[in-house]
Design an enzyme around this catalytic site. Structure first.
Site, mmCIF file in Angstrom:
data_model
loop_
_atom_site.group_PDB
_atom_site.id
_atom_site.type_symbol
_atom_site.label_atom_id
_atom_site.label_comp_id
_atom_site.label_asym_id
_atom_site.label_seq_id
_atom_site.Cartn_x
_atom_site.Cartn_y
_atom_site.Cartn_z
ATOM 1 N N GLU A 27 -10.289 6.076 5.517
ATOM 2 C CA GLU A 27 -11.158 5.589 4.430
ATOM 3 C C GLU A 27 -10.646 4.261 3.859
ATOM 4 O O GLU A 27 -11.431 3.366 3.517
ATOM 5 C CB GLU A 27 -11.214 6.654 3.320
ATOM 6 C CG GLU A 27 -12.161 6.355 2.183
ATOM 7 C CD GLU A 27 -13.607 6.311 2.626
ATOM 8 O OE1 GLU A 27 -14.188 7.355 2.924
ATOM 9 O OE2 GLU A 27 -14.174 5.197 2.670
ATOM 10 N N LYS B 172 -13.087 -4.649 10.142
ATOM 11 C CA LYS B 172 -13.771 -3.691 9.266
ATOM 12 C C LYS B 172 -15.208 -3.442 9.734
ATOM 13 O O LYS B 172 -15.666 -2.297 9.721
ATOM 14 C CB LYS B 172 -13.732 -4.199 7.828
ATOM 15 C CG LYS B 172 -12.300 -4.155 7.263
ATOM 16 C CD LYS B 172 -12.186 -4.923 5.972
ATOM 17 C CE LYS B 172 -10.781 -4.840 5.384
ATOM 18 N NZ LYS B 172 -10.565 -5.776 4.284
ATOM 19 N N LYS C 167 -6.566 -1.283 9.291
ATOM 20 C CA LYS C 167 -7.841 -1.563 9.988
ATOM 21 C C LYS C 167 -7.638 -2.151 11.373
ATOM 22 O O LYS C 167 -8.440 -1.928 12.283
ATOM 23 C CB LYS C 167 -8.750 -2.488 9.179
ATOM 24 C CG LYS C 167 -8.086 -3.735 8.638
ATOM 25 C CD LYS C 167 -7.727 -3.548 7.209
ATOM 26 C CE LYS C 167 -6.732 -4.590 6.796
ATOM 27 N NZ LYS C 167 -6.330 -4.478 5.415
ATOM 28 N N GLY D 78 -1.340 -9.883 -4.053
ATOM 29 C CA GLY D 78 -1.217 -8.798 -3.066
ATOM 30 C C GLY D 78 -2.509 -8.490 -2.332
ATOM 31 O O GLY D 78 -2.649 -7.442 -1.721
ATOM 32 N N VAL E 265 0.831 -1.213 0.000
ATOM 33 C CA VAL E 265 0.000 0.000 0.000
ATOM 34 C C VAL E 265 0.863 1.260 0.000
ATOM 35 O O VAL E 265 0.614 2.200 -0.760
ATOM 36 C CB VAL E 265 -0.971 -0.004 1.214
ATOM 37 C CG1 VAL E 265 -1.816 1.272 1.217
ATOM 38 C CG2 VAL E 265 -1.882 -1.224 1.173
ATOM 39 N N ASP F 80 -9.971 -10.083 9.672
ATOM 40 C CA ASP F 80 -9.868 -8.852 8.883
ATOM 41 C C ASP F 80 -11.266 -8.247 8.660
ATOM 42 O O ASP F 80 -11.480 -7.049 8.875
ATOM 43 C CB ASP F 80 -9.183 -9.177 7.543
ATOM 44 C CG ASP F 80 -9.104 -7.972 6.628
ATOM 45 O OD1 ASP F 80 -8.266 -7.098 6.891
ATOM 46 O OD2 ASP F 80 -9.900 -7.895 5.676
ATOM 47 N N GLU G 89 -3.512 -10.651 3.584
ATOM 48 C CA GLU G 89 -2.639 -10.098 4.617
ATOM 49 C C GLU G 89 -1.366 -10.948 4.669
ATOM 50 O O GLU G 89 -1.346 -12.095 4.220
ATOM 51 C CB GLU G 89 -3.342 -10.152 5.971
ATOM 52 C CG GLU G 89 -4.644 -9.366 6.019
ATOM 53 C CD GLU G 89 -4.446 -7.891 5.749
ATOM 54 O OE1 GLU G 89 -3.567 -7.281 6.370
ATOM 55 O OE2 GLU G 89 -5.162 -7.358 4.904
ATOM 56 N N GLY H 32 -11.154 -1.062 0.791
ATOM 57 C CA GLY H 32 -10.145 -0.647 -0.194
ATOM 58 C C GLY H 32 -10.528 0.660 -0.873
ATOM 59 O O GLY H 32 -10.625 1.703 -0.242
HETATM 60 N N1 HSE Z 1 -6.567 -8.715 3.095
HETATM 61 C C1 HSE Z 1 -7.540 -7.711 2.846
HETATM 62 C C2 HSE Z 1 -8.602 -8.281 1.935
HETATM 63 C C3 HSE Z 1 -6.878 -6.523 2.234
HETATM 64 O O1 HSE Z 1 -8.379 -9.349 1.355
HETATM 65 O O2 HSE Z 1 -9.673 -7.706 1.799
HETATM 66 C C4 HSE Z 1 -7.712 -5.300 2.209
HETATM 67 O O3 HSE Z 1 -8.084 -4.868 3.471
#
Ligand code: HSE
Length: 411
Positions: free
Chosen positions: A124, A200, A100, A182, A12, A196, A185, A129
């Site tokens: 944001e 969020k 996050k 990519g 990122v 994850d 994580e 994303g």
């Molecule tokens: N690993 C996260 C996903 C990356 O796959 O959504 C974005 O937050």
């Protein structure tokens, strides 16, 4: 002239640097400010990259430069990100983050620190994303009383579930491909186990309902146990299995945030969200419902959101009041998962219609029987967690095992 710094030059962070350099003229025109990328904080050196000369090894260099007004935090994880971000805010430098984990665990503290020092902490990029969802929630939709948010908030798991169906790929190969692209994580456990997506939905819940929701308070189940068999059978019944992050406000005023695989009916827009795409459905009393859709992960989609925050931050002279929440010191406003109710999909070890109807009562759909004598069916009446447990026991007493069960997402 505003100088900015980027903490962390991974996927990122390098995206922020590269997208800024590519669109610098546009960004300056839109922000009305001259901007200079002054520092990149990273343990590594990047001698072959055009921005290699900007690399510094100590946060103190950035903190000591009064011309740095904005910092992009793209390191990930809680420490040292928390210490660095807090120090930047205390020095009056606004921060934009894609992290996050940091926002879900420490958002209340960092928002208050920003307020105390008349700057801003924006995030944001931490949810969805590239999708604008944080700013719409506290700006465009600020007149709404929110009742629910449901979304596909993890690109990696959505990509994996999609590949399992469309390419007959096994779980491990699909995960490896997501990592290669990519999306995943560093430690894919956070994606696969739902952590994850949990972080969020914590952020969205905190923002929508004004109280900090910590990940520990959210019932979280990932996709590791999802079997290809159920993915395919659900499709036959008109559903797609998706990892759904959701929060709903109940009649008693409490909220119930959850992350789990759910069966999503084909006529629900979320069932068509595929690959690395994310989508968020927001319900409010003014809008009824609104949906946000876009690339949920990846270098430039995430960098786009970080830079969007930085562009706004350089234009602000004080903390904005809307994007915040408080720590109320207890989780009493969060309902226990035992109260979670939904219609259900079941796969059982036998297709004994009489026994199933006896246990479930009204609402059992037509029973689909397979060659191996297993059966699948839905129950079109809301069952809470205790009722499901009771049904599993009652079936067991009749010699029938429940092999899989998924809640059905209500439209
Ligand atoms: N690993 C996260 C996903 C990356 O796959 O959504 C974005 O937050």
């Amino acid at each position: 002239m505003d100088k900015f710094a980027v903490l962390g030059c991974g996927v990122v962070g390098s995206g922020v640097v590269e997208l800024f350099e590519k669109n610098k003229a546009l960004i300056e025109k839109r922000s009305g400010r001259k901007l200079e990328m002054a520092y990149i904080l990273d343990l590594r050196d990047f001698p072959d990259r055009p921005y290699g000369s900007k690399v510094v090894k100590s946060i103190d260099t950035i903190l000591a430069d009064p011309e740095v007004t904005v910092v992009a935090e793209c390191m990930g994880g809680i420490e040292p990100a928390f210490t660095f971000v807090k120090a930047c805010l205390e020095a009056g430098k606004s921060v934009a983050t894609s992290n996050k984990e940091l926002v879900a665990a420490k958002g209340d503290i960092l928002l208050q620190t920003a307020k105390d020092h008349h700057c801003n902490f924006f995030f944001e990029a931490s949810v969805g994303g590239a999708i604008p969802i944080i700013r719409p929630l506290h700006k465009c939709l600020a007149a709404n009383d929110f009742s629910a948010i449901a979304g596909i908030l993890n690109g990696t798991t959505n990509f994996i579930l999609g590949k399992m169906i469309t390419a007959d790929m096994d779980f491990a190969s699909a995960l490896a491909l997501a990592q290669e692209k990519g999306y995943a994580e560093k430690d894919p456990t956070a994606d696969v186990e739902g952590h994850d997506a949990c972080r969020k939905i914590c952020i969205l819940s905190s923002l929508a309902f004004g109280k900090h929701v910590y990940p520990e308070s959210v019932h979280t189940k990932g996709i590791r146990e999802v079997e290809l068999k159920d993915v395919k059978l659900c499709m036959q019944l008109g559903y797609a299995i998706k990892l759904i992050a959701r929060v709903q406000r109940l009649e008693n005023g409490k909220i119930l945030p959850t992350v789990m695989p759910m069966a999503v009916a084909d006529d629900n827009l979320l069932s068509d969200v595929n690959g690395v795409y994310n989508a968020v459905m927001v319900r409010g009393d003014g809008i009824s419902k609104a949906m946000f859709y876009g690339r949920g992960a990846g270098k430039f989609p995430t960098a786009s959101a970080v830079l969007g925050d930085m562009i706004e931050e350089v234009q602000l002279s004080d903390t904005i009041p809307a994007q915040t929440w408080e720590n109320v010191g207890s989780a009493d406003f969060i309902e226990d998962f035992s109260q979670f109710s939904a219609e259900r999909y079941f796969r059982t070890s036998a297709a004994n219609a009489e026994a199933l109807t006896e246990v479930f009562g009204e609402g059992v759909s037509e029973i689909l029987t397979m060659d191996d004598h297993e059966s699948v069916f839905t129950v079109a009446r809301e069952m809470n967690v205790t009722e499901v447990e009771d049904a599993v026991k009652a079936l067991s007493a009749k010699g029938i095992r429940v092999l899989a069960e998924y809640p059905i997402l209500q439209p």
